[in-house]
Design a protein around this motif. Structure first.
Motif, PDB file in Angstrom:
ATOM      1  N   VAL A 350      48.848  61.258  94.973  1.00 58.57           N
ATOM      2  CA  VAL A 350      48.854  60.282  93.684  1.00 58.57           C
ATOM      3  C   VAL A 350      48.819  58.896  94.385  1.00 58.57           C
ATOM      4  N   ASN A 351      47.608  58.331  94.415  1.00 56.32           N
ATOM      5  CA  ASN A 351      47.467  57.138  95.163  1.00 56.32           C
ATOM      6  C   ASN A 351      46.601  56.250  94.725  1.00 56.32           C
ATOM      7  N   GLN A 352      46.224  56.325  93.582  1.00 56.91           N
ATOM      8  CA  GLN A 352      45.160  55.454  92.780  1.00 56.91           C
ATOM      9  C   GLN A 352      45.750  54.583  91.656  1.00 56.91           C
ATOM     10  N   HIS A 353      45.361  53.508  91.279  1.00 58.24           N
ATOM     11  CA  HIS A 353      45.656  52.772  90.237  1.00 58.24           C
ATOM     12  C   HIS A 353      44.917  53.198  89.109  1.00 58.24           C
ATOM     13  N   PHE A 354      45.532  53.152  87.958  1.00 56.94           N
ATOM     14  CA  PHE A 354      44.891  53.620  86.795  1.00 56.94           C
ATOM     15  C   PHE A 354      43.331  52.897  86.575  1.00 56.94           C
ATOM     16  N   GLY A 355      43.615  51.578  86.690  1.00 57.34           N
ATOM     17  CA  GLY A 355      42.482  50.620  86.624  1.00 57.34           C
ATOM     18  C   GLY A 355      41.204  50.995  87.491  1.00 57.34           C
ATOM     19  N   HIS A 356      41.505  51.381  88.644  1.00 55.89           N
ATOM     20  CA  HIS A 356      40.516  51.353  89.584  1.00 55.89           C
ATOM     21  C   HIS A 356      40.028  52.938  89.614  1.00 55.89           C
ATOM     22  N   ALA A 357      40.581  53.950  89.105  1.00 52.22           N
ATOM     23  CA  ALA A 357      40.117  55.337  89.085  1.00 52.22           C
ATOM     24  C   ALA A 357      38.747  55.744  88.514  1.00 52.22           C
ATOM     25  N   THR A 358      37.926  56.268  89.230  1.00 50.88           N
ATOM     26  CA  THR A 358      36.602  56.853  88.735  1.00 50.88           C
ATOM     27  C   THR A 358      36.547  58.190  88.472  1.00 50.88           C
ATOM     28  N   GLU A 359      37.879  59.009  88.593  1.00 49.96           N
ATOM     29  CA  GLU A 359      37.899  60.142  88.239  1.00 49.96           C
ATOM     30  C   GLU A 359      39.405  60.424  88.052  1.00 49.96           C
ATOM     31  N   PHE A 360      39.598  61.722  87.395  1.00 53.59           N
ATOM     32  CA  PHE A 360      41.196  62.192  86.902  1.00 53.59           C
ATOM     33  C   PHE A 360      40.875  63.676  87.508  1.00 53.59           C
ATOM     34  N   MET A 361      41.941  64.149  88.312  1.00 52.34           N
ATOM     35  CA  MET A 361      42.306  65.495  88.371  1.00 52.34           C
ATOM     36  C   MET A 361      42.947  65.999  87.218  1.00 52.34           C
ATOM     37  N   ILE A 362      42.702  67.166  86.675  1.00 54.76           N
ATOM     38  CA  ILE A 362      43.062  67.548  85.388  1.00 54.76           C
ATOM     39  C   ILE A 362      44.054  69.043  85.801  1.00 54.76           C
ATOM     40  N   TYR A 363      45.431  68.890  85.448  1.00 56.93           N
ATOM     41  CA  TYR A 363      46.201  70.157  86.059  1.00 56.93           C
ATOM     42  C   TYR A 363      47.013  70.823  84.642  1.00 56.93           C
ATOM     43  N   ASP A 364      47.338  72.055  84.634  1.00 57.77           N
ATOM     44  CA  ASP A 364      48.093  72.710  83.774  1.00 57.77           C
ATOM     45  C   ASP A 364      49.217  73.025  84.490  1.00 57.77           C
ATOM     46  N   THR A 365      50.614  72.912  84.041  1.00 53.11           N
ATOM     47  CA  THR A 365      51.756  73.404  84.689  1.00 53.11           C
ATOM     48  C   THR A 365      52.804  74.089  83.682  1.00 53.11           C
ATOM     49  N   ASP A 366      53.475  74.982  84.120  1.00 55.87           N
ATOM     50  CA  ASP A 366      54.407  75.740  83.237  1.00 55.87           C
ATOM     51  C   ASP A 366      55.958  75.262  83.799  1.00 55.87           C
ATOM     52  N   GLY A 367      55.938  74.302  84.885  1.00 53.32           N
ATOM     53  CA  GLY A 367      57.252  73.912  85.797  1.00 53.32           C
ATOM     54  C   GLY A 367      57.454  74.802  86.933  1.00 53.32           C
ATOM     55  N   ALA A 368      56.769  75.954  87.013  1.00 52.60           N
ATOM     56  CA  ALA A 368      56.639  76.591  88.432  1.00 52.60           C
ATOM     57  C   ALA A 368      55.405  76.407  88.897  1.00 52.60           C
ATOM     58  N   ASP A 369      54.388  76.857  88.266  1.00 50.16           N
ATOM     59  CA  ASP A 369      52.837  77.017  88.983  1.00 50.16           C
ATOM     60  C   ASP A 369      52.281  75.810  88.504  1.00 50.16           C
ATOM     61  N   VAL A 370      51.099  75.492  89.229  1.00 50.10           N
ATOM     62  CA  VAL A 370      50.240  74.324  89.090  1.00 50.10           C
ATOM     63  C   VAL A 370      48.913  74.552  89.121  1.00 50.10           C
ATOM     64  N   LEU A 371      48.199  74.756  88.077  1.00 54.85           N
ATOM     65  CA  LEU A 371      46.592  75.106  88.000  1.00 54.85           C
ATOM     66  C   LEU A 371      45.917  73.837  87.739  1.00 54.85           C
ATOM     67  N   LEU A 372      44.880  73.816  88.798  1.00 52.68           N
ATOM     68  CA  LEU A 372      43.893  72.979  88.685  1.00 52.68           C
ATOM     69  C   LEU A 372      42.805  73.183  87.747  1.00 52.68           C
ATOM     70  N   LEU A 373      42.639  72.607  86.583  1.00 54.89           N
ATOM     71  CA  LEU A 373      41.679  72.543  85.453  1.00 54.89           C
ATOM     72  C   LEU A 373      40.111  72.174  85.887  1.00 54.89           C
ATOM     73  N   GLY A 374      39.997  70.899  86.619  1.00 54.97           N
ATOM     74  CA  GLY A 374      38.959  70.364  86.801  1.00 54.97           C
ATOM     75  C   GLY A 374      39.066  68.845  87.217  1.00 54.97           C
ATOM     76  N   VAL A 375      37.746  68.138  87.239  1.00 49.07           N
ATOM     77  CA  VAL A 375      37.672  66.712  87.558  1.00 49.07           C
ATOM     78  C   VAL A 375      36.919  66.113  86.460  1.00 49.07           C
ATOM     79  N   ARG A 376      37.407  65.008  85.637  1.00 46.57           N
ATOM     80  CA  ARG A 376      36.901  64.482  84.901  1.00 46.57           C
ATOM     81  C   ARG A 376      36.382  62.962  85.309  1.00 46.57           C
ATOM     82  N   LYS A 377      35.141  62.638  85.431  1.00 47.38           N
ATOM     83  CA  LYS A 377      34.547  61.557  85.871  1.00 47.38           C
ATOM     84  C   LYS A 377      34.678  60.375  84.784  1.00 47.38           C
ATOM     85  N   ILE A 378      35.018  58.992  85.167  1.00 49.58           N
ATOM     86  CA  ILE A 378      34.785  58.024  84.397  1.00 49.58           C
ATOM     87  C   ILE A 378      34.449  56.758  85.148  1.00 49.58           C
TER      88      ILE A 378
END
Length: 458
Positions: A350-378
């Motif tokens: 986690v190393n990007q300022h919100f205002g400078h981001a050109t994409e977001f990594m999207i994850y789902d978690t249940d508190g134990a496992d972390v699953l990458l859903l995809g990348v959303r470009k902006i």
């Protein structure tokens, strides 16, 4: 319920892709790839491509700063490998189609194999002439091939490909689509029979092939594809699809399709960045400008021992991550999942300022496992202090629409106006730095923030 991965691969395949950032989600956090732009010509036309703006290959803009000769490519690969110790894959993906430029492509691969033998070789193609080059691919030790297959039905295909050119003959309409599809499937089957790992890329085109892609996925799996990567439509300026007014799919439409494909047992790639044809570095980064030919030695030195030691250390980090993930599975909550967006410049941080981001990594978690859903470009929201403090900025509103199904946003910084706007739609911005997985698991405790808020997430 626990986030579920798309499917499992055999241990042998997992081992072979363990350093390939495009095939392995774990590898993409640590290992780098290099695309060599030596193939300018293309033998098909796609309605999302305009050759005046470079050819589109592998369902993303094949933009390059310059096309290299095989000799220049050899020098550049040696220069990059000598400096970028985590470079593990060298591929040719354009800017046209590599197999429409076979002499340049295979000459380049032979040079790379001779001078930087520790990298994996990777080829991306539309598949039209693939069947003619199977022996060369095997002889050169190219173990990873990507084929862009957007349809297996010619009626659908003719809406994507207006023409195909092969051996001096131009094919149009359904004839073009039938020829291309038959060649793609034949090439896939031949590669799989040789034990070569094949990734199939497909462009999700709303109103054209979005309902057809599950059928594509089932068929390519039957023929031996290892991985299916579905990416959103990117429309080149001046292309036929731009003239037709076609739109890219929304993130939740793409996520829904990926979930459907995964149910059929196909391994689905979710971390694709739709890279340039001259990209260098980790996925999500492009360091091509850091490695200009003008600044390189005439005959760069590659220290194979130093590279091997460095990459063994990366292997150990990946093994440690997998071990920690397996340990957490015993702590599984079994409850509801939380969707989290992460602003990152790469490096699994986690190393990007919100205002400078050109994409977001999207994850789902249940508190134990972390699953990458995809990348959303902006588009980046902040282009100066005034923009960062303006809550009516049109770009901000578009970002809000993209993040509205998330509960938490992790970033290294955020302005007051976007923070307030995100809160209004029920997204909690948290300023964090460091490892993405650790930050996600730590942030889940803040989910109670939403318990007494009556918000329709849309």
């Amino acid at each position: 319920m626990k986030p579920q991965p798309s499917s499992c691969l055999s241990m042998e395949v997992e081992e072979e892709i363990s350093r390939h950032p495009c095939y392995s989600e774990e590898a993409h956090r640590f290992f780098a790839r290099m695309h060599i732009p030596v193939a300018p010509a293309c033998n098909i036309q796609c309605n999302y491509c305009n050759r005046k703006f470079d050819c589109v290959n592998e369902s993303r803009p094949g933009v390059v700063s310059e096309v290299l000769t095989p000799q220049q490519a050899e020098r550049k690969v040696k220069g990059v490998a000598g400096q970028l110790m985590q470079l593990s894959v060298v591929g040719i993906a354009g800017p046209g189609d590599p197999l429409a430029n076979p002499e340049r492509t295979f000459d380049t691969f032979a040079r790379v194999k001779e001078h930087v033998p520790d990298v994996a070789l990777c080829l991306s193609t539309n598949g039209l002439t693939l069947y003619r080059h199977i022996d060369q691919i095997v002889e050169l030790g190219i173990r990873h091939v990507t084929i862009t297959i957007n349809a297996i039905d010619a009626e659908v295909g003719q809406q994507i490909y207006p023409w195909v050119f092969d051996e001096g003959v131009r094919y149009e309409g359904t004839a073009a689509a039938e020829l291309l599809i038959s060649r793609q499937l034949l090439g896939l089957e031949l590669l799989a029979s040789k034990g070569i790992l094949v990734k199939v890329n497909s462009v999700m085109i709303p109103g054209v092939n979005d309902q057809h892609l599950p059928e594509v996925s089932r068929r390519v799996k039957e023929l031996g594809a290892t991985l299916h990567n579905v990416t959103p439509l990117i429309i080149a300026p001046g292309s036929q699809y731009e003239k037709d007014g076609r739109k890219a799919p929304r993130p939740k439409e793409l996520n829904h399709l990926q979930e459907i494909l995964g149910r059929d047992g196909m391994k689905v790639m979710r971390h694709c960045r739709q890279c340039r044809a001259d990209a260098i570095g980790l996925l999500g980064q492009d360091r091509n400008q850091d490695f200009g030919l003008d600044s390189m030695e005439e005959d760069p030195t590659v220290n194979g021992r130093a590279r091997a030691l460095f990459q063994v250390e990366l292997d150990a980090k990946i093994a440690q991550r997998i071990k920690a993930k397996q340990a957490r599975q015993g702590l599984r909550s079994g409850g509801q999942t939380t969707r989290i967006a992460v602003a990152t410049r790469g490096g699994d941080k986690v190393n990007q300022h919100f205002g400078h981001a050109t994409e977001f990594m999207i994850y789902d978690t249940d508190g134990a496992d972390v699953l990458l859903l995809g990348v959303r470009k902006i588009q980046a929201y902040c282009h100066g202090k005034a923009d960062c403090n303006g809550d009516k900025n049109a770009t901000l509103q578009e970002i809000i629409s993209i993040l509205k199904d998330c509960r938490i946003l992790l970033c290294s910084g955020i302005g007051d106006a976007p923070r307030a706007t995100l809160n209004k739609i029920g997204v909690l911005p948290l300023v964090r730095k460091g490892d993405i997985q650790e930050a996600i698991l730590e942030s889940v405790k803040y989910s109670s923030y939403f318990e007494n808020i009556n918000i329709s997430k849309g």
